[in-house]
Design an enzyme around this catalytic site. Structure first.
Site, PDB file in Angstrom:
ATOM      1  N   ASP A  31      25.599 113.280  26.534  1.00 12.92           N
ATOM      2  CA  ASP A  31      24.536 113.362  25.536  1.00 12.92           C
ATOM      3  C   ASP A  31      25.092 113.124  24.131  1.00 12.92           C
ATOM      4  O   ASP A  31      24.454 112.483  23.289  1.00 12.92           O
ATOM      5  CB  ASP A  31      23.852 114.732  25.588  1.00 12.92           C
ATOM      6  CG  ASP A  31      23.020 114.913  26.844  1.00 12.92           C
ATOM      7  OD1 ASP A  31      22.789 113.914  27.554  1.00 12.92           O
ATOM      8  OD2 ASP A  31      22.605 116.054  27.115  1.00 12.92           O
ATOM      9  N   PHE A  34      25.682 109.457  23.611  1.00 15.25           N
ATOM     10  CA  PHE A  34      24.379 108.789  23.466  1.00 15.25           C
ATOM     11  C   PHE A  34      23.847 109.008  22.046  1.00 15.25           C
ATOM     12  O   PHE A  34      23.365 108.069  21.395  1.00 15.25           O
ATOM     13  CB  PHE A  34      23.389 109.336  24.496  1.00 15.25           C
ATOM     14  CG  PHE A  34      22.024 108.707  24.433  1.00 15.25           C
ATOM     15  CD1 PHE A  34      21.721 107.579  25.187  1.00 15.25           C
ATOM     16  CD2 PHE A  34      21.026 109.238  23.613  1.00 15.25           C
ATOM     17  CE1 PHE A  34      20.453 107.001  25.135  1.00 15.25           C
ATOM     18  CE2 PHE A  34      19.774 108.663  23.542  1.00 15.25           C
ATOM     19  CZ  PHE A  34      19.488 107.536  24.310  1.00 15.25           C
ATOM     20  N   ASP A  35      23.910 110.243  21.570  1.00 14.15           N
ATOM     21  CA  ASP A  35      23.405 110.555  20.231  1.00 14.15           C
ATOM     22  C   ASP A  35      24.175 109.793  19.149  1.00 14.15           C
ATOM     23  O   ASP A  35      23.590 109.358  18.150  1.00 14.15           O
ATOM     24  CB  ASP A  35      23.499 112.059  19.967  1.00 14.15           C
ATOM     25  CG  ASP A  35      22.508 112.859  20.802  1.00 14.15           C
ATOM     26  OD1 ASP A  35      21.537 112.247  21.295  1.00 14.15           O
ATOM     27  OD2 ASP A  35      22.711 114.069  20.971  1.00 14.15           O
ATOM     28  N   SER A  80     -12.158 105.480  40.082  1.00 16.62           N
ATOM     29  CA  SER A  80     -11.628 106.643  40.781  1.00 16.62           C
ATOM     30  C   SER A  80     -11.644 106.378  42.280  1.00 16.62           C
ATOM     31  O   SER A  80     -12.331 105.466  42.763  1.00 16.62           O
ATOM     32  CB  SER A  80     -12.456 107.881  40.453  1.00 16.62           C
ATOM     33  OG  SER A  80     -13.809 107.657  40.787  1.00 16.62           O
ATOM     34  N   LEU A  81     -10.894 107.181  43.034  1.00 18.53           N
ATOM     35  CA  LEU A  81     -10.829 107.038  44.485  1.00 18.53           C
ATOM     36  C   LEU A  81     -11.713 108.075  45.156  1.00 18.53           C
ATOM     37  O   LEU A  81     -11.912 109.169  44.638  1.00 18.53           O
ATOM     38  CB  LEU A  81      -9.387 107.221  44.967  1.00 18.53           C
ATOM     39  CG  LEU A  81      -8.361 106.189  44.506  1.00 18.53           C
ATOM     40  CD1 LEU A  81      -6.989 106.530  45.084  1.00 18.53           C
ATOM     41  CD2 LEU A  81      -8.763 104.790  44.904  1.00 18.53           C
ATOM     42  N   GLU A 111       1.333 106.712  49.587  1.00 14.50           N
ATOM     43  CA  GLU A 111       2.003 107.090  48.343  1.00 14.50           C
ATOM     44  C   GLU A 111       1.677 108.535  47.992  1.00 14.50           C
ATOM     45  O   GLU A 111       0.654 109.072  48.423  1.00 14.50           O
ATOM     46  CB  GLU A 111       1.535 106.205  47.175  1.00 14.50           C
ATOM     47  CG  GLU A 111       1.591 104.728  47.425  1.00 14.50           C
ATOM     48  CD  GLU A 111       0.814 103.945  46.366  1.00 14.50           C
ATOM     49  OE1 GLU A 111       0.556 104.520  45.288  1.00 14.50           O
ATOM     50  OE2 GLU A 111       0.458 102.798  46.629  1.00 14.50           O
ATOM     51  N   ASP A 115      -0.349 114.433  39.984  1.00 12.19           N
ATOM     52  CA  ASP A 115      -1.405 115.128  39.261  1.00 12.19           C
ATOM     53  C   ASP A 115      -1.101 115.109  37.773  1.00 12.19           C
ATOM     54  O   ASP A 115      -0.521 116.042  37.210  1.00 12.19           O
ATOM     55  CB  ASP A 115      -1.522 116.561  39.770  1.00 12.19           C
ATOM     56  CG  ASP A 115      -2.785 117.221  39.258  1.00 12.19           C
ATOM     57  OD1 ASP A 115      -3.750 116.496  38.958  1.00 12.19           O
ATOM     58  OD2 ASP A 115      -2.809 118.452  39.147  1.00 12.19           O
ATOM     59  N   ARG A 134      -7.082 106.400  30.749  1.00 10.31           N
ATOM     60  CA  ARG A 134      -8.192 106.008  31.613  1.00 10.31           C
ATOM     61  C   ARG A 134      -9.528 106.099  30.884  1.00 10.31           C
ATOM     62  O   ARG A 134     -10.392 105.248  31.032  1.00 10.31           O
ATOM     63  CB  ARG A 134      -8.236 106.897  32.869  1.00 10.31           C
ATOM     64  CG  ARG A 134      -9.353 106.495  33.830  1.00 10.31           C
ATOM     65  CD  ARG A 134      -9.417 107.437  35.038  1.00 10.31           C
ATOM     66  NE  ARG A 134     -10.415 106.972  35.973  1.00 10.31           N
ATOM     67  CZ  ARG A 134     -11.719 107.200  35.877  1.00 10.31           C
ATOM     68  NH1 ARG A 134     -12.174 107.916  34.865  1.00 10.31           N
ATOM     69  NH2 ARG A 134     -12.575 106.735  36.771  1.00 10.31           N
ATOM     70  N   TYR A 231       2.232 103.136  39.813  1.00 14.48           N
ATOM     71  CA  TYR A 231       1.813 102.961  41.207  1.00 14.48           C
ATOM     72  C   TYR A 231       0.886 101.782  41.478  1.00 14.48           C
ATOM     73  O   TYR A 231       0.435 101.608  42.598  1.00 14.48           O
ATOM     74  CB  TYR A 231       1.151 104.243  41.720  1.00 14.48           C
ATOM     75  CG  TYR A 231      -0.010 104.747  40.870  1.00 14.48           C
ATOM     76  CD1 TYR A 231      -1.190 104.035  40.733  1.00 14.48           C
ATOM     77  CD2 TYR A 231       0.093 105.970  40.212  1.00 14.48           C
ATOM     78  CE1 TYR A 231      -2.238 104.502  39.964  1.00 14.48           C
ATOM     79  CE2 TYR A 231      -0.947 106.458  39.446  1.00 14.48           C
ATOM     80  CZ  TYR A 231      -2.113 105.717  39.328  1.00 14.48           C
ATOM     81  OH  TYR A 231      -3.144 106.182  38.566  1.00 14.48           O
ATOM     82  N   LYS A 294      -3.587 103.058  50.681  1.00 17.47           N
ATOM     83  CA  LYS A 294      -4.117 101.776  50.212  1.00 17.47           C
ATOM     84  C   LYS A 294      -3.835 100.693  51.243  1.00 17.47           C
ATOM     85  O   LYS A 294      -2.711 100.614  51.767  1.00 17.47           O
ATOM     86  CB  LYS A 294      -3.461 101.361  48.884  1.00 17.47           C
ATOM     87  CG  LYS A 294      -3.702 102.292  47.723  1.00 17.47           C
ATOM     88  CD  LYS A 294      -2.876 101.869  46.515  1.00 17.47           C
ATOM     89  CE  LYS A 294      -3.017 102.869  45.370  1.00 17.47           C
ATOM     90  NZ  LYS A 294      -2.037 102.607  44.293  1.00 17.47           N
ATOM     91  N   LYS A 318      -6.532 114.930  49.887  1.00 14.67           N
ATOM     92  CA  LYS A 318      -6.154 116.079  49.057  1.00 14.67           C
ATOM     93  C   LYS A 318      -5.556 117.181  49.942  1.00 14.67           C
ATOM     94  O   LYS A 318      -6.133 117.548  50.969  1.00 14.67           O
ATOM     95  CB  LYS A 318      -7.378 116.622  48.303  1.00 14.67           C
ATOM     96  CG  LYS A 318      -8.069 115.603  47.395  1.00 14.67           C
ATOM     97  CD  LYS A 318      -7.193 115.185  46.243  1.00 14.67           C
ATOM     98  CE  LYS A 318      -7.074 116.239  45.184  1.00 14.67           C
ATOM     99  NZ  LYS A 318      -8.289 116.476  44.416  1.00 14.67           N
ATOM    100  N   CYS A 443     -21.118 137.576  23.754  1.00 18.03           N
ATOM    101  CA  CYS A 443     -20.991 138.308  22.496  1.00 18.03           C
ATOM    102  C   CYS A 443     -21.943 137.646  21.503  1.00 18.03           C
ATOM    103  O   CYS A 443     -21.779 136.460  21.190  1.00 18.03           O
ATOM    104  CB  CYS A 443     -19.562 138.250  21.974  1.00 18.03           C
ATOM    105  SG  CYS A 443     -19.401 138.876  20.282  1.00 18.03           S
ATOM    106  N   CYS A 449     -17.065 136.679  15.253  1.00 20.40           N
ATOM    107  CA  CYS A 449     -16.128 136.859  16.359  1.00 20.40           C
ATOM    108  C   CYS A 449     -15.089 135.735  16.311  1.00 20.40           C
ATOM    109  O   CYS A 449     -15.446 134.554  16.444  1.00 20.40           O
ATOM    110  CB  CYS A 449     -16.886 136.825  17.682  1.00 20.40           C
ATOM    111  SG  CYS A 449     -15.872 137.203  19.121  1.00 20.40           S
TER     112      CYS A 449
END
Length: 686
Positions: A31, A34-35, A80-81, A111, A115, A134, A231, A294, A318, A443, A449
């Site tokens: 690191d 790299f820096d 969407s799927l 695949e 999430d 999206r 993907y 797919k 799912k 409330c 509040c």
């Protein structure tokens, strides 16, 4: 070697080291080294501003120049799927593909379903040129400046860096899609930092990734260490007909492609893949919630086509929610923007779907009663869709003898005001234990509040309301804590010096003040929506504004007069009257008037152009050249028509621009709905 040549060399080397660190997980330098290279490049670029390159490795750290997100139309809609939750439904999908291809042999690419936040990346001549979320599938936010800070996304592709030979040359221009994710390690580190700073915790990695990517400060994005898996490849000159083969080619170009990807030729192999990853996914560094299947051949994908909502050639399986048993320690209560009080279960920490779960929502009082919850109960917890923890059962046999039943509170935990239920036409206090009315408690102290005040300010500045760019929840929290703002009207009194504080944020402070001043031009309909009157949504606000035409008329309206407006019922009418009867709210509204907000309908909307579209329900779809979608909505209403959001048998016609969504087009053809072009529509209304 000249400084110009050294800059080019350093850029190539740093891109290569980024790839080895973030994608291959095989760094070859420390690191520190790299820096040192990065600092050298930064110094050289500072001396040669004429050599600025948006894809330089130095751009990974971000800057404070971002002021908002531009809306971009997707070249290919991001659909969407369809979801499935059982092996039987997977078999049914497989059989439907066999039928759709008339028995022709086919392969399926299996695949991981990550999430995160869907992203579309465009590359031209081997360099990243645009990154778009999206959004609604047709339009998304241009978040290119933020995406450049994500180490696993290549800014320049491999053969441009001379890193290693590639098997298939990439097209001159193409699009690749994937998910932006926050790894578990980054998520837990971020929440530890927020907890130490007494800031609200993120509920899950997906929310954290989404909130981070939408930040207006790319430096925040860089610091939170997001990741990305790609993907799907789109373009005119792809390397192969096979989806799997195209992704393998993209891996060679420098993209991070999942190792958990496999081609199969039978439904049994699909189920074996699902069963393997249902367990093994728990060892992955990022959140997953299923498997995507797919059809591999792009030619066969085109032959199978789309349903009204999703492609026929793909489906998402799912995973079943993971369950754990733990002890209920206490119940606390949260207050939302509208004053709704939500109970939260606080439990002994337990591992669930890759995270440590300590809290779960209890929804409302009826939910608590349905489980007869007692403090000390051993409860079963699941993650709905792998995201939101929820209690799904109680082990009564383990209940302690002295356990006390959970009693829903009757006073606001934030301000101490007695809670109310919304029963019928007005708010009325319901005695403890009464079954009458709604199960939600509120409330009523909306003007005093704190969570409601901050929530209303967040709503007021949102895009569909006053669209004050730069004022996110964290900044609003800071201004409230510093006593710069106590309500929405206070926004119009703050100045650059107040915001700037120590003098380190002069430019961003000026941008915020400019955005606040610009919001005074926002039309009356959106001002009504921005007030945040309970139950009044965007459509209701527009209908109210068009009917009453001025704020004074709306404020003076009786419940009966309000209910003359389409879609306004008893409860909403009572909420509107109650809002304007509150002295604090009236004072805020009067201050907004003094600061110059739009309090009446614009002159162009007061006089209808014609009645040529009277009694016609019109759907707008696509991208337009002559006017924006909002302008066309106004033209429809000015000419007597009605805007509707979805296609049905009652739709009169569809005003269609370019890139109309394929699902809408198919549904229109099925129902025989007329398609009207932009030019035809303008001619129609004269």
């Amino acid at each position: 070697m000249s400084e110009t040549e050294r800059i080019a060399q350093l850029r190539r080397e740093l891109h290569e080291h980024n790839h080895r660190y973030y994608v291959d997980n095989q760094p070859t330098i420390s690191d520190y080294d790299f820096d040192q290279l990065m600092h050298e490049l930064q110094d050289l670029e500072a001396r040669h501003p004429e050599l600025y390159d948006p894809n330089s490795p130095t751009q990974r750290v971000g800057s404070d120049l971002q002021t908002g997100f531009r809306q971009v139309t997707h070249r290919y809609p991001m659909l969407s799927l369809a979801n499935t939750y059982s092996e039987e439904e997977v078999r049914q999908w497989y059989e439907s593909v066999q039928k759709g291809l008339a028995g022709e042999p086919f392969e399926v690419c299996c695949e991981m379903k990550y999430d995160g936040l869907s992203i579309s990346l465009t590359y031209v001549d081997g360099q990243l040129t645009q990154a778009v979320t999206r959004g609604d599938g047709v339009h998304g936010d241009d978040v290119t400046a933020n995406v450049r800070t994500i180490g696993s996304i290549p800014l320049v592709l491999n053969d441009r860096l001379e890193m290693k030979p590639i098997i298939s040359p990439f097209p001159r221009e193409f699009e690749i899609r994937g998910e932006i994710l926050m790894p578990w390690a980054s998520f837990e580190r971020l929440n530890r930092e927020r907890e130490a700073a007494e800031e609200p915790l993120f509920a899950n990695p997906r929310n954290a990734a989404s909130g981070t990517l939408k930040s207006l400060d790319p430096r925040v994005v860089a610091a939170r260490q997001l990741d990305a898996y790609l993907y799907y490849l789109l373009g005119e000159e792809l390397p192969a007909d096979g989806h799997y083969e195209n992704l393998e080619a993209a891996r060679g170009w420098g993209f991070k492609i999942s190792q958990g990807m496999k081609k199969v030729t039978s439904v049994e192999e699909i189920l074996d893949f699902i069963n393997y990853w249902d367990t093994e996914r728990k060892n992955l560094p990022v959140a997953t919630d299923g498997i995507v299947l797919k059809v591999n051949s792009l030619r066969q994908q085109r032959a199978l086509g789309f349903t009204a909502k999703s492609p026929r050639w793909a489906i998402a399986y799912k995973f079943k929610a993971e369950r754990a048993c733990t002890e209920l320690l206490e119940v606390t209560y949260q207050v939302g923007r509208t004053g709704a009080v939500t109970p939260v279960a606080n439990m002994t920490p337990v591992q669930l779907a890759g995270t440590t779960v300590r809290r779960a929502t209890l929804n409302n009082e009826d939910f608590i009663r349905s489980f007869d919850l007692h403090i000390g109960d051993h409860v079963y917890v699941e993650k709905g869709g792998e995201i939101i923890p929820k209690i799904v059962g109680v082990d009564i046999d383990q209940r302690p003898i002295i356990a006390q039943p959970v009693q829903f509170i009757r006073r606001c935990p934030e301000c101490g005001t007695p809670l109310v239920k919304l029963g019928g036409v007005s708010e009325a206090t319901v005695p403890a234990g009464s079954p009458a009315g709604s199960s939600a408690w509120y409330c009523p102290n909306d003007a005093g509040c704190p969570p409601q005040i901050k929530g209303r300010i967040e709503h007021f500045v949102s895009r569909k309301a006053m669209n004050i760019i730069g004022l996110g929840p964290e900044i609003i929290e800071e201004y409230y804590r510093r006593r710069l703002i106590h309500n929405i009207a206070d926004l119009y009194t703050i100045d650059v010096q107040q915001i700037n504080g120590d003098g380190s944020r002069d430019k961003s402070a000026q941008n915020i003040v400019n955005a606040i001043q610009k919001s005074k031009e926002v039309p009356f309909e959106r001002v009504v929506f921005a007030l945040g009157i309970r139950f009044v949504g965007e459509t209701s606000a527009r209908l109210l504004a068009r009917h009453f035409k001025t704020m004074d008329a709306l404020m003076a309206a009786t419940p009966d007069e309000l209910q003359e407006v389409e879609g306004i019922g008893e409860v909403m009418a009572g909420s509107i009257v109650g809002y304007f009867q509150n002295p604090t709210n009236r004072e805020i509204v009067e201050r907004l008037r003094q600061y110059g907000l739009q309090f009446e309908l614009s002159a162009s909307l007061l006089v209808p152009c014609s009645s040529v579209l009277e009694n016609q329900s019109i759907v707008i779809s696509g991208v337009f050249q002559h006017h924006s979608r909002d302008e066309y909505k106004e033209l429809i209403e000015q000419n007597g028509g009605k805007n509707v959001g979805s296609i049905s048998s009652k739709t009169s016609f569809i005003l269609a621009g370019e890139n109309m969504g394929p699902s809408k087009l198919q549904k229109a053809e099925k129902l025989g709905i007329r398609i009207v072009s932009e030019d035809e529509f303008l001619e129609m209304i004269g």
